[in-house]
Enzyme design. Structure first.
Site, PDB file in Angstrom:
ATOM      1  CB  CYS A  47     -10.921 -95.719   4.300  1.00  0.00           C
ATOM      2  SG  CYS A  47      -9.546 -96.671   5.169  1.00  0.00           S
ATOM      3  CB  CYS A  67     -12.423-100.803   5.248  1.00  0.00           C
ATOM      4  SG  CYS A  67     -12.980 -99.120   5.667  1.00  0.00           S
ATOM      5  CB  CYS A 110     -11.068 -95.441   8.601  1.00  0.00           C
ATOM      6  SG  CYS A 110     -12.643 -96.073   7.830  1.00  0.00           S
ATOM      7  CB  CYS A 117     -10.721-100.246   8.774  1.00  0.00           C
ATOM      8  SG  CYS A 117      -9.764 -98.863   7.846  1.00  0.00           S
ATOM      9  CB  CYS A 135      -2.964 -82.446   7.173  1.00  0.00           C
ATOM     10  SG  CYS A 135      -1.449 -82.690   6.146  1.00  0.00           S
TER      11      CYS A 135
END
Length: 136
Positions: free
Chosen positions: A48, A51, A94, A97, A119
């Site tokens: 991610c 974070c 995520c 976060c 996607c």
């Protein structure tokens, strides 16, 4: 006393950012979105960009032809999936976060183990090569 090995779990700490905080962190290009990693099939991990949490392994990536990186499964516990009202897809965020990653579409007929297409927007990801001597 015998020690047993266990797989590392994603961090359990959760934090969320407001829109203005995301705007301060992400570049205008990241806010618009790109398909930068669409054709990248190097071995590694996708994290991610908000974070740094590992969310996808390169071994689950496939070429769906949609113009965005596609994965058939996430790292267990790394993402949240939320149904979108009136749409035949799930929003993925995520788990740490709550940053938007993209969408999951099911039953499209891809020959993957899950028949799912995650996607994902390239700007929501940072790629980390398994071979740390290579730079992306």
């Amino acid at each position: 006393m015998a020690m047993t090995a266990t797989a590392a779990a994603p961090p359990t700490k959760s934090f969320q950012k407001q829109d203005e905080e995301w705007r301060a962190i992400l570049s205008p290009e990241q806010q618009r979105g790109t398909g930068e990693y669409t054709k990248l099939f190097e071995e590694g991990t996708y994290c991610c960009s908000g974070c740094g949490t590992a969310v996808y392994k390169s071994t689950t990536k496939f070429d769906s032809g949609c113009g965005w990186p596609s994965f058939f499964d996430a790292i267990p516990g790394a993402i949240n999936q939320t149904p979108e009202v009136g749409k035949n897809r799930l929003e993925i965020t995520c788990s740490v976060c709550d940053g938007h990653l993209g969408h999951v579409l099911k039953g499209e007929g891809f020959s993957t183990p899950t028949d799912e297409r995650h996607c994902v927007n390239s700007v929501s990801l940072k790629f980390s090569s398994t071979d740390s001597s290579k730079k992306i």
